[in-house]
Write a protein that holds these residues in place. Sequence first.
Motif, mmCIF file in Angstrom:
data_model
loop_
_atom_site.group_PDB
_atom_site.id
_atom_site.type_symbol
_atom_site.label_atom_id
_atom_site.label_comp_id
_atom_site.label_asym_id
_atom_site.label_seq_id
_atom_site.Cartn_x
_atom_site.Cartn_y
_atom_site.Cartn_z
ATOM 1 N N LEU A 1 0.847 -1.202 0.000
ATOM 2 C CA LEU A 1 0.000 0.000 0.000
ATOM 3 C C LEU A 1 0.879 1.248 0.000
ATOM 4 O O LEU A 1 1.641 1.488 0.931
ATOM 5 C CB LEU A 1 -0.931 0.010 1.213
ATOM 6 N N LEU A 2 0.756 2.053 -1.039
ATOM 7 C CA LEU A 2 1.579 3.255 -1.181
ATOM 8 C C LEU A 2 0.819 4.454 -0.608
ATOM 9 O O LEU A 2 -0.398 4.566 -0.775
ATOM 10 C CB LEU A 2 1.908 3.480 -2.649
ATOM 11 N N PRO A 3 1.509 5.385 0.052
ATOM 12 C CA PRO A 3 0.835 6.533 0.663
ATOM 13 C C PRO A 3 0.205 7.453 -0.380
ATOM 14 O O PRO A 3 0.791 7.736 -1.427
ATOM 15 C CB PRO A 3 1.942 7.238 1.442
ATOM 16 N N LYS A 4 -0.976 7.913 -0.048
ATOM 17 C CA LYS A 4 -1.766 8.734 -0.970
ATOM 18 C C LYS A 4 -1.090 10.079 -1.245
ATOM 19 O O LYS A 4 -1.151 10.600 -2.360
ATOM 20 C CB LYS A 4 -3.156 8.932 -0.373
ATOM 21 N N GLN A 5 -0.446 10.674 -0.221
ATOM 22 C CA GLN A 5 0.143 12.002 -0.387
ATOM 23 C C GLN A 5 1.320 12.004 -1.360
ATOM 24 O O GLN A 5 1.712 13.043 -1.867
ATOM 25 C CB GLN A 5 0.544 12.602 0.966
ATOM 26 N N CYS A 6 1.877 10.805 -1.674
ATOM 27 C CA CYS A 6 3.013 10.737 -2.592
ATOM 28 C C CYS A 6 2.575 10.627 -4.056
ATOM 29 O O CYS A 6 3.413 10.720 -4.960
ATOM 30 C CB CYS A 6 3.906 9.557 -2.234
ATOM 31 N N PHE A 7 1.299 10.409 -4.290
ATOM 32 C CA PHE A 7 0.796 10.270 -5.656
ATOM 33 C C PHE A 7 0.669 11.662 -6.267
ATOM 34 O O PHE A 7 -0.029 12.529 -5.728
ATOM 35 C CB PHE A 7 -0.559 9.558 -5.642
ATOM 36 N N GLN A 8 1.354 11.882 -7.389
ATOM 37 C CA GLN A 8 1.383 13.214 -7.999
ATOM 38 C C GLN A 8 1.162 13.125 -9.500
ATOM 39 O O GLN A 8 1.431 12.102 -10.121
ATOM 40 C CB GLN A 8 2.731 13.881 -7.723
ATOM 41 N N SER A 9 0.697 14.234 -10.041
ATOM 42 C CA SER A 9 0.477 14.347 -11.484
ATOM 43 C C SER A 9 1.339 15.497 -11.986
ATOM 44 O O SER A 9 1.311 16.603 -11.428
ATOM 45 C CB SER A 9 -1.001 14.621 -11.751
ATOM 46 N N PHE A 10 2.104 15.247 -13.052
ATOM 47 C CA PHE A 10 2.984 16.269 -13.600
ATOM 48 C C PHE A 10 2.661 16.474 -15.071
ATOM 49 O O PHE A 10 2.397 15.516 -15.809
ATOM 50 C CB PHE A 10 4.458 15.852 -13.466
ATOM 51 N N CYS B 1 9.198 11.619 -1.330
ATOM 52 C CA CYS B 1 8.006 11.420 -0.501
ATOM 53 C C CYS B 1 7.897 9.962 -0.069
ATOM 54 O O CYS B 1 7.585 9.673 1.085
ATOM 55 C CB CYS B 1 6.759 11.853 -1.282
ATOM 56 N N LEU B 2 8.158 9.047 -0.994
ATOM 57 C CA LEU B 2 8.106 7.627 -0.640
ATOM 58 C C LEU B 2 9.187 7.274 0.373
ATOM 59 O O LEU B 2 8.946 6.504 1.304
ATOM 60 C CB LEU B 2 8.258 6.758 -1.899
ATOM 61 N N GLU B 3 10.372 7.813 0.215
ATOM 62 C CA GLU B 3 11.452 7.531 1.158
ATOM 63 C C GLU B 3 11.109 8.014 2.562
ATOM 64 O O GLU B 3 11.472 7.388 3.555
ATOM 65 C CB GLU B 3 12.759 8.175 0.683
ATOM 66 N N ASN B 4 10.376 9.129 2.650
ATOM 67 C CA ASN B 4 10.019 9.690 3.955
ATOM 68 C C ASN B 4 8.768 9.042 4.560
ATOM 69 O O ASN B 4 8.645 9.007 5.789
ATOM 70 C CB ASN B 4 9.787 11.195 3.840
ATOM 71 N N ASN B 5 7.843 8.553 3.743
ATOM 72 C CA ASN B 5 6.545 8.093 4.253
ATOM 73 C C ASN B 5 6.244 6.612 4.033
ATOM 74 O O ASN B 5 5.203 6.135 4.456
ATOM 75 C CB ASN B 5 5.413 8.909 3.601
ATOM 76 N N PHE B 6 7.118 5.899 3.346
ATOM 77 C CA PHE B 6 6.844 4.495 3.028
ATOM 78 C C PHE B 6 8.020 3.656 3.493
ATOM 79 O O PHE B 6 9.155 3.847 3.035
ATOM 80 C CB PHE B 6 6.615 4.331 1.517
ATOM 81 N N SER C 1 -0.712 -0.807 -4.639
ATOM 82 C CA SER C 1 -1.947 -0.037 -4.789
ATOM 83 C C SER C 1 -1.898 1.188 -3.880
ATOM 84 O O SER C 1 -1.069 1.280 -2.974
ATOM 85 C CB SER C 1 -3.168 -0.897 -4.484
ATOM 86 N N LEU C 2 -2.815 2.104 -4.110
ATOM 87 C CA LEU C 2 -2.887 3.350 -3.381
ATOM 88 C C LEU C 2 -3.609 3.125 -2.059
ATOM 89 O O LEU C 2 -4.696 2.527 -2.040
ATOM 90 C CB LEU C 2 -3.623 4.391 -4.220
ATOM 91 N N ALA C 3 -3.020 3.566 -0.960
ATOM 92 C CA ALA C 3 -3.655 3.396 0.353
ATOM 93 C C ALA C 3 -4.872 4.314 0.442
ATOM 94 O O ALA C 3 -4.851 5.450 -0.041
ATOM 95 C CB ALA C 3 -2.661 3.735 1.463
ATOM 96 N N ARG C 4 -5.923 3.835 1.054
ATOM 97 C CA ARG C 4 -7.127 4.653 1.238
ATOM 98 C C ARG C 4 -6.974 5.460 2.508
ATOM 99 O O ARG C 4 -6.470 4.993 3.511
ATOM 100 C CB ARG C 4 -8.357 3.759 1.354
ATOM 101 N N GLY C 5 -7.514 6.671 2.477
ATOM 102 C CA GLY C 5 -7.539 7.454 3.710
ATOM 103 C C GLY C 5 -6.627 8.552 3.749
ATOM 104 O O GLY C 5 -5.845 9.159 3.368
#
Length: 189
Positions: free
Chosen positions: A122-131, A145-150, A185-189
């Motif tokens: 489950l990957l953290p939602k705040q790290c999902f970005q659109s560029f 972001c993943l290194e800090n939160n996952f 997958s993207l973590a919910r919440g």
Amino acid sequence: MRFTLHHKFIASIAAAAVAITAFTAAPAAAGDRNRDLAKIAVGVLGVAIVGKIIHDKNKRDEERARQEVSKHRHAPNTVYRAPRAERVPVYRAPQSRHRVEPRPLPKGYKRKQHRTHANAKLLPKQCFQSFDTRRGQVLMFGRRCLENNFRHANRLPQQCAQQIRTHRGTRYGYDARCLRGAGYSLARG
């Protein structure tokens, strides 16, 4: 029931034979008629003989099958036993007087195992970005972001790692579609 049909069959053959003999005793004037009746009688007799042969063969087959079943039913179960010189002694563990009961696992053990396994994908939602890039929109998870939160960032598949250029500079991360294909997958919440 089979024997009654057999008896009926024999009775009908006998009745046909009696009827044929009655017709053959007719005067010689009806010669053509007698020949036709004789042909019919020969045909019926031939059918009766073939029927009797088939019946006898079926009876023999049933008797053989019954004998085979009785042979197998009464045959002793034969098991090969090696001669005494070739037998290998079987090791049997000594029996203990006390029965050892298994201890239960610590509370939450299974839950903890399940949670860590599930969270590893489950990957953290705040790290999902659109560029926005020159080639269109890119969806990815930012590397920092993943290194800090996952916790398991170092285990992410390297084939999903990418570097993109935006109007704000170069960005590093992991392609979202590639990670989904790898089971994340993207973590919910």
